[in-house]
Scaffold this motif. Structure first.
Motif, PDB file in Angstrom:
ATOM      1  N   HIS A  18       0.797  -1.387   0.095  1.00  0.00           N
ATOM      2  CA  HIS A  18       0.156  -0.133  -0.107  1.00  0.00           C
ATOM      3  C   HIS A  18       0.854   1.300   0.067  1.00  0.00           C
ATOM      4  CE1 HIS A  18      -3.479   2.789   1.029  1.00  0.00           C
ATOM      5  NE2 HIS A  18      -2.702   3.170   1.698  1.00  0.00           N
ATOM      6  N   THR A  19       1.826   1.329   0.897  1.00  0.00           N
ATOM      7  CA  THR A  19       2.732   2.637   1.056  1.00  0.00           C
ATOM      8  C   THR A  19       3.657   2.667  -0.355  1.00  0.00           C
ATOM      9  OG1 THR A  19       4.368   1.630   2.283  1.00  0.00           O
ATOM     10  CG2 THR A  19       2.647   2.846   3.499  1.00  0.00           C
ATOM     11  N   ALA A  20       4.057   1.447  -0.985  1.00  0.00           N
ATOM     12  CA  ALA A  20       4.713   1.584  -2.009  1.00  0.00           C
ATOM     13  C   ALA A  20       3.877   2.293  -3.483  1.00  0.00           C
ATOM     14  CB  ALA A  20       5.293   0.187  -2.525  1.00  0.00           C
ATOM     15  N   LEU A  25       4.907   4.457  -6.365  1.00  0.00           N
ATOM     16  CA  LEU A  25       4.265   4.013  -7.851  1.00  0.00           C
ATOM     17  C   LEU A  25       3.453   5.524  -7.974  1.00  0.00           C
ATOM     18  CD1 LEU A  25       3.125   0.501  -7.527  1.00  0.00           C
ATOM     19  CD2 LEU A  25       5.171   1.227  -8.644  1.00  0.00           C
ATOM     20  N   LYS A  26       2.929   5.934  -7.093  1.00  0.00           N
ATOM     21  CA  LYS A  26       2.078   7.244  -7.150  1.00  0.00           C
ATOM     22  C   LYS A  26       0.991   6.677  -7.827  1.00  0.00           C
ATOM     23  CE  LYS A  26       5.707  10.773  -6.503  1.00  0.00           C
ATOM     24  NZ  LYS A  26       5.406  10.688  -4.887  1.00  0.00           N
ATOM     25  N   ASP A  27       0.150   5.505  -7.480  1.00  0.00           N
ATOM     26  CA  ASP A  27      -0.742   5.051  -8.088  1.00  0.00           C
ATOM     27  C   ASP A  27      -2.077   4.687  -7.363  1.00  0.00           C
ATOM     28  OD1 ASP A  27      -2.688   3.073  -9.336  1.00  0.00           O
ATOM     29  OD2 ASP A  27      -0.938   2.117 -10.294  1.00  0.00           O
ATOM     30  N   ALA A  28      -3.134   5.580  -7.295  1.00  0.00           N
ATOM     31  CA  ALA A  28      -4.181   5.412  -6.352  1.00  0.00           C
ATOM     32  C   ALA A  28      -4.900   4.235  -6.583  1.00  0.00           C
ATOM     33  CB  ALA A  28      -5.054   6.629  -6.923  1.00  0.00           C
ATOM     34  N   ASP A  29      -5.076   3.789  -7.833  1.00  0.00           N
ATOM     35  CA  ASP A  29      -5.628   2.365  -8.096  1.00  0.00           C
ATOM     36  C   ASP A  29      -4.993   1.077  -7.246  1.00  0.00           C
ATOM     37  OD1 ASP A  29      -7.795   3.443  -9.550  1.00  0.00           O
ATOM     38  OD2 ASP A  29      -6.698   3.353 -11.294  1.00  0.00           O
ATOM     39  N   VAL A  32      -5.632   1.600  -3.363  1.00  0.00           N
ATOM     40  CA  VAL A  32      -7.045   1.032  -2.971  1.00  0.00           C
ATOM     41  C   VAL A  32      -7.063  -0.353  -3.388  1.00  0.00           C
ATOM     42  CG1 VAL A  32      -8.020   3.415  -2.815  1.00  0.00           C
ATOM     43  CG2 VAL A  32      -8.364   1.887  -4.983  1.00  0.00           C
ATOM     44  N   ALA A  33      -6.523  -1.170  -4.028  1.00  0.00           N
ATOM     45  CA  ALA A  33      -6.370  -2.433  -4.323  1.00  0.00           C
ATOM     46  C   ALA A  33      -6.260  -3.222  -2.905  1.00  0.00           C
ATOM     47  CB  ALA A  33      -5.747  -2.765  -5.401  1.00  0.00           C
ATOM     48  N   THR A  34      -5.398  -2.774  -2.281  1.00  0.00           N
ATOM     49  CA  THR A  34      -5.080  -3.293  -0.924  1.00  0.00           C
ATOM     50  C   THR A  34      -6.199  -3.313   0.239  1.00  0.00           C
ATOM     51  OG1 THR A  34      -4.134  -1.261   0.091  1.00  0.00           O
ATOM     52  CG2 THR A  34      -2.725  -2.579  -1.372  1.00  0.00           C
ATOM     53  N   MET A  35      -7.382  -2.444   0.048  1.00  0.00           N
ATOM     54  CA  MET A  35      -8.387  -2.022   0.983  1.00  0.00           C
ATOM     55  C   MET A  35      -9.794  -2.728   0.700  1.00  0.00           C
ATOM     56  SD  MET A  35      -7.280   1.949   0.949  1.00  0.00           S
ATOM     57  CE  MET A  35      -6.497   2.492   2.441  1.00  0.00           C
ATOM     58  N   THR A  36     -10.351  -2.788   2.043  1.00  0.00           N
ATOM     59  CA  THR A  36     -11.912  -3.133   1.699  1.00  0.00           C
ATOM     60  C   THR A  36     -12.696  -2.042   1.167  1.00  0.00           C
ATOM     61  OG1 THR A  36     -12.450  -2.331   3.886  1.00  0.00           O
ATOM     62  CG2 THR A  36     -11.601  -4.545   4.158  1.00  0.00           C
ATOM     63  N   ASP A  37     -13.910  -2.601   0.696  1.00  0.00           N
ATOM     64  CA  ASP A  37     -14.849  -1.292   0.050  1.00  0.00           C
ATOM     65  C   ASP A  37     -15.104  -0.453   1.121  1.00  0.00           C
ATOM     66  OD1 ASP A  37     -14.830  -2.598  -2.522  1.00  0.00           O
ATOM     67  OD2 ASP A  37     -16.602  -3.531  -1.870  1.00  0.00           O
ATOM     68  N   ASP A  38     -15.340  -0.667   2.381  1.00  0.00           N
ATOM     69  CA  ASP A  38     -15.880   0.508   3.420  1.00  0.00           C
ATOM     70  C   ASP A  38     -14.565   0.838   4.181  1.00  0.00           C
ATOM     71  OD1 ASP A  38     -15.141  -2.098   4.646  1.00  0.00           O
ATOM     72  OD2 ASP A  38     -16.607  -1.930   5.957  1.00  0.00           O
ATOM     73  N   GLU A  62      -6.705  12.772  -6.450  1.00  0.00           N
ATOM     74  CA  GLU A  62      -6.521  14.171  -6.612  1.00  0.00           C
ATOM     75  C   GLU A  62      -6.075  15.082  -5.597  1.00  0.00           C
ATOM     76  OE1 GLU A  62     -10.761  15.302  -7.157  1.00  0.00           O
ATOM     77  OE2 GLU A  62     -10.998  13.997  -8.969  1.00  0.00           O
ATOM     78  N   ILE A  63      -5.830  14.627  -4.354  1.00  0.00           N
ATOM     79  CA  ILE A  63      -5.082  15.382  -3.258  1.00  0.00           C
ATOM     80  C   ILE A  63      -3.860  14.821  -2.888  1.00  0.00           C
ATOM     81  CG2 ILE A  63      -5.372  16.337  -0.900  1.00  0.00           C
ATOM     82  CD1 ILE A  63      -8.541  16.372  -1.792  1.00  0.00           C
ATOM     83  N   PHE A  64      -4.048  13.563  -2.297  1.00  0.00           N
ATOM     84  CA  PHE A  64      -2.862  12.932  -1.533  1.00  0.00           C
ATOM     85  C   PHE A  64      -1.809  12.768  -2.292  1.00  0.00           C
ATOM     86  CE2 PHE A  64      -0.543   9.399   0.478  1.00  0.00           C
ATOM     87  CZ  PHE A  64      -0.359  10.005   1.531  1.00  0.00           C
ATOM     88  N   ILE A  65      -1.845  11.946  -3.432  1.00  0.00           N
ATOM     89  CA  ILE A  65      -0.431  11.692  -4.228  1.00  0.00           C
ATOM     90  C   ILE A  65      -0.063  12.889  -5.026  1.00  0.00           C
ATOM     91  CG2 ILE A  65       0.054  10.405  -6.373  1.00  0.00           C
ATOM     92  CD1 ILE A  65      -1.597   8.052  -5.089  1.00  0.00           C
TER      93      ILE A  65
END
Length: 179
Positions: A18-20, A25-29, A32-38, A62-65
């Motif tokens: 996730h942190t990588a 990678l600076k890749d939002a997708d 979030v692929a490491t995360m649950t829907d909620d 839009e903000i963090f990365i």
């Protein structure tokens, strides 16, 4: 395997993936692929983040990365792992070269170097992250950015020293505050 069980190492691997995704990678997708829907992310000192995978994807994209400086680094100090939780203590270092509304809302780039201790409490459901609560001392951030008066009883960058050096000066604010 550094003394962690297989199950604990699996959580660590997800967190590090996730942190990588965020910082290398600076890749939002990918993040979030490491995360649950909620999932929920809360940067506690400033109330930034998002609830839910799609809102978090937008926040990251839009903000963090785009608002994370290119020299942003994380220095791991300690890690605790339970059955469904990773707790990391780390120092974030970077140059405030761009506006960072997720970290210091409304403050234009100062060009100053920052070093800020953090604690991240990462919750898991199965092999996915379900929560990320990130803590830091915002007064230390604002002092280092030059927004708060350094005469106030706030540590600034010196806050990191006792965490990384046993020879660090201690009780600085007590000494400074004496009449």
């Amino acid at each position: 395997m550094s003394g962690f069980t297989e199950d604990q190492q699996r959580l660590i691997d997800v967190w590090e993936t996730h942190t990588a995704a965020e910082f290398a990678l600076k890749d939002a997708d990918a993040a979030v692929a490491t995360m649950t829907d909620d999932v929920c992310l809360v940067h506690v000192p400033v109330g930034t983040g998002a609830f839910g995978k799609e809102a978090l994807r937008t926040f990251y994209r839009e903000i963090f990365i785009p608002q994370s400086p290119p020299d942003f680094t994380l220095e791991l100090l300690s890690r605790s792992v339970g059955q469904d939780r990773v707790i990391d203590e780390f120092i974030v270092r970077f140059t405030h070269s761009i506006r960072m509304d997720w970290f210091a809302p409304g403050i234009e780039p100062t060009g100053r170097q920052l070093a800020v201790p953090h604690v991240g409490i990462i919750g898991f459901r199965g092999d996915k992250m379900c929560s990320e609560h990130i803590y830091w001392d915002q007064a230390t951030v604002l002092t280092q950015l030059g927004v708060l008066d350094p005469a106030l009883p706030v540590m600034g960058a010196n806050q990191c020293e006792p965490l990384v050096s046993t020879g660090a000066e201690m009780n600085e604010l007590i000494v400074r505050g004496k009449p």
